[in-house]
Design a protein around this motif. Sequence first.
Motif, PDB file in Angstrom:
ATOM      1  N   ARG A 305       0.839  -1.208   0.000  1.00  0.00           N
ATOM      2  CA  ARG A 305       0.000   0.000   0.000  1.00  0.00           C
ATOM      3  C   ARG A 305       0.872   1.255   0.000  1.00  0.00           C
ATOM      4  O   ARG A 305       0.522   2.254  -0.595  1.00  0.00           O
ATOM      5  N   ARG A 306       1.977   1.183   0.696  1.00  0.00           N
ATOM      6  CA  ARG A 306       2.918   2.310   0.764  1.00  0.00           C
ATOM      7  C   ARG A 306       4.263   1.844   0.227  1.00  0.00           C
ATOM      8  O   ARG A 306       4.709   0.737   0.534  1.00  0.00           O
ATOM      9  N   GLN A 307       4.917   2.712  -0.515  1.00  0.00           N
ATOM     10  CA  GLN A 307       6.207   2.379  -1.118  1.00  0.00           C
ATOM     11  C   GLN A 307       7.339   3.215  -0.519  1.00  0.00           C
ATOM     12  O   GLN A 307       8.406   3.365  -1.112  1.00  0.00           O
ATOM     13  N   ARG A 308       7.107   3.767   0.662  1.00  0.00           N
ATOM     14  CA  ARG A 308       8.098   4.659   1.286  1.00  0.00           C
ATOM     15  C   ARG A 308       9.397   3.920   1.580  1.00  0.00           C
ATOM     16  O   ARG A 308      10.498   4.436   1.348  1.00  0.00           O
ATOM     17  N   LEU A 309       9.273   2.691   2.111  1.00  0.00           N
ATOM     18  CA  LEU A 309      10.474   1.914   2.435  1.00  0.00           C
ATOM     19  C   LEU A 309      11.284   1.604   1.181  1.00  0.00           C
ATOM     20  O   LEU A 309      12.523   1.661   1.189  1.00  0.00           O
ATOM     21  N   LEU A 310      10.595   1.285   0.079  1.00  0.00           N
ATOM     22  CA  LEU A 310      11.298   1.020  -1.176  1.00  0.00           C
ATOM     23  C   LEU A 310      12.022   2.267  -1.667  1.00  0.00           C
ATOM     24  O   LEU A 310      13.138   2.192  -2.190  1.00  0.00           O
ATOM     25  N   GLY A 311      11.384   3.433  -1.531  1.00  0.00           N
ATOM     26  CA  GLY A 311      12.016   4.687  -1.947  1.00  0.00           C
ATOM     27  C   GLY A 311      13.309   4.943  -1.192  1.00  0.00           C
ATOM     28  O   GLY A 311      14.321   5.358  -1.772  1.00  0.00           O
ATOM     29  N   VAL A 312      13.291   4.693   0.113  1.00  0.00           N
ATOM     30  CA  VAL A 312      14.496   4.871   0.928  1.00  0.00           C
ATOM     31  C   VAL A 312      15.539   3.817   0.562  1.00  0.00           C
ATOM     32  O   VAL A 312      16.737   4.112   0.483  1.00  0.00           O
ATOM     33  N   ALA A 313      15.090   2.586   0.311  1.00  0.00           N
ATOM     34  CA  ALA A 313      16.029   1.490   0.032  1.00  0.00           C
ATOM     35  C   ALA A 313      16.807   1.721  -1.259  1.00  0.00           C
ATOM     36  O   ALA A 313      18.040   1.566  -1.293  1.00  0.00           O
ATOM     37  N   VAL A 314      16.111   2.101  -2.345  1.00  0.00           N
ATOM     38  CA  VAL A 314      16.834   2.302  -3.608  1.00  0.00           C
ATOM     39  C   VAL A 314      17.743   3.524  -3.515  1.00  0.00           C
ATOM     40  O   VAL A 314      18.837   3.533  -4.102  1.00  0.00           O
ATOM     41  N   SER A 315      17.318   4.534  -2.760  1.00  0.00           N
ATOM     42  CA  SER A 315      18.180   5.707  -2.554  1.00  0.00           C
ATOM     43  C   SER A 315      19.436   5.320  -1.790  1.00  0.00           C
ATOM     44  O   SER A 315      20.546   5.773  -2.101  1.00  0.00           O
ATOM     45  N   ALA A 409      20.262  11.786  -0.892  1.00  0.00           N
ATOM     46  CA  ALA A 409      19.515  12.093   0.328  1.00  0.00           C
ATOM     47  C   ALA A 409      18.179  12.754  -0.011  1.00  0.00           C
ATOM     48  O   ALA A 409      17.137  12.425   0.577  1.00  0.00           O
ATOM     49  N   GLY A 410      18.205  13.682  -0.959  1.00  0.00           N
ATOM     50  CA  GLY A 410      16.962  14.319  -1.387  1.00  0.00           C
ATOM     51  C   GLY A 410      15.999  13.322  -2.015  1.00  0.00           C
ATOM     52  O   GLY A 410      14.782  13.395  -1.813  1.00  0.00           O
ATOM     53  N   LEU A 411      16.547  12.369  -2.782  1.00  0.00           N
ATOM     54  CA  LEU A 411      15.711  11.344  -3.402  1.00  0.00           C
ATOM     55  C   LEU A 411      15.014  10.504  -2.335  1.00  0.00           C
ATOM     56  O   LEU A 411      13.837  10.139  -2.484  1.00  0.00           O
ATOM     57  N   SER A 412      15.699  10.220  -1.253  1.00  0.00           N
ATOM     58  CA  SER A 412      15.106   9.455  -0.160  1.00  0.00           C
ATOM     59  C   SER A 412      13.912  10.200   0.442  1.00  0.00           C
ATOM     60  O   SER A 412      12.860   9.608   0.703  1.00  0.00           O
ATOM     61  N   LEU A 413      14.067  11.498   0.648  1.00  0.00           N
ATOM     62  CA  LEU A 413      12.964  12.306   1.194  1.00  0.00           C
ATOM     63  C   LEU A 413      11.782  12.356   0.222  1.00  0.00           C
ATOM     64  O   LEU A 413      10.618  12.278   0.633  1.00  0.00           O
TER      65      LEU A 413
END
Length: 428
Positions: A305-315, A409-413
């Motif tokens: 449902r949320r992809q926040r963890l994936l966004g941080v992981a690839v960053s 770092a910005g991509l992670s945010l």
Amino acid sequence: MIDAEEDLVATPQVASARHRLRTHPALLLTGIVLAAVNMRAALAGVSPLVGEIAHHFHLAATASSLVTTVPLVFMGLGSIIAPKLARRWGTEAVLCGALVALCGGIALRIAPPVAALFAGCAVVGASIALLNVLMPGLIKRDFPDRAAGMTALYSTAMIMGATLSAASAVPLENALGGWQGSLVSWALLAAVAALVWIPQAVIARRGGGHSPALQAVGEHHGAAAATPAHGTASGPKLSRSPLAWQVTLFMGSQSLIAYVIIAWMPTIFTDHGMGKSEAGLVFAFSTLVQMAGSFVVPMLAGRMRRQRLLGVAVSALMACGVTGLLAAPVAGAWLWAAVLGIGQGGALGLALTMMVLRSGDAHTAARLSGMSQTGGYLLAAAGPLALGAVHQATSGWTVPLLLLLAVCAGLSLLGLGAGRDRRIGEDA
């Protein structure tokens, strides 16, 4: 990717001709694979040769980065006009024309004056933009029951084309007597792809022209190939949606990192003492392993449902790779190439997936894809140029790579924002 077919309804003449084309799936399949192979090959093959190109034209680091920057600018600008061209002339004809233009742009890059180099880069970028926009919609239209498999096929072909181009750039240079021969050799592949698409373009554009029924409703060669399916004001206002901007900036930031790596990774290795041939192979390996990230991450994203963890992981993966280039660029080159490649592939797959997941309907997804791709490529164009200028000013790679870490770092945010379980329109 932008879906050029999402907002278009084919005229009866064109729809009839396309039905005839689908009775020959082998021709369509061959054309799709050949077009996909060309979507990155002309760009990836430049990176291992940037030093020779710069030396030949007496270009400083900032100016030589334009070899990568100019195509990106025109990839963004070309994305704007692609749906209009498809509406007027039909997807098949525009795709064929893009491959012909790509062939010409590749050849133009080796002409003697330096202006021809950059003019050719512009043509290459605009041509690739048309391919980027047209391919997803064409697959969705002609293979509706096998869209996922066909998308995987063309994505794999695209990555394989880039990998082959990067790996063979230096060997072709040695075999053909210089960087010019290496670069222009890819025009042959574009020409072959264009030849495969010529009969499809002719059939789709003119195949139904002699039908009395179609002539009775006023269809004729030269008429528009499609009409809009939606009004121009349909859907939420994307420019006023914070979520739409987060998705767009996520797409742009990951593209910026990717094209900085494309532009400068082999040069970073050779500046630290690695041989040119090995640097090209390491870069090709990094391109190849992107398939792992681009395959796994979208599958995971679709189940969450949320992809926040994936966004941080690839960053974080890309940040680890950049840190490795800072700490031990040659000793750990293959490891950093693998980490960067998986992170880049995953970030691109996640960006494309979020365009769909953050949209409430297909029409909004198509519009968001257009906004993200156009804005993303224009933002990415600043990366190779800016880091090339910093490298020239500081005579080293430490500061440029630290700046690239800041982008990670910005991509992670941005991933934390774009990965929320929201839909565009809900954040208004």
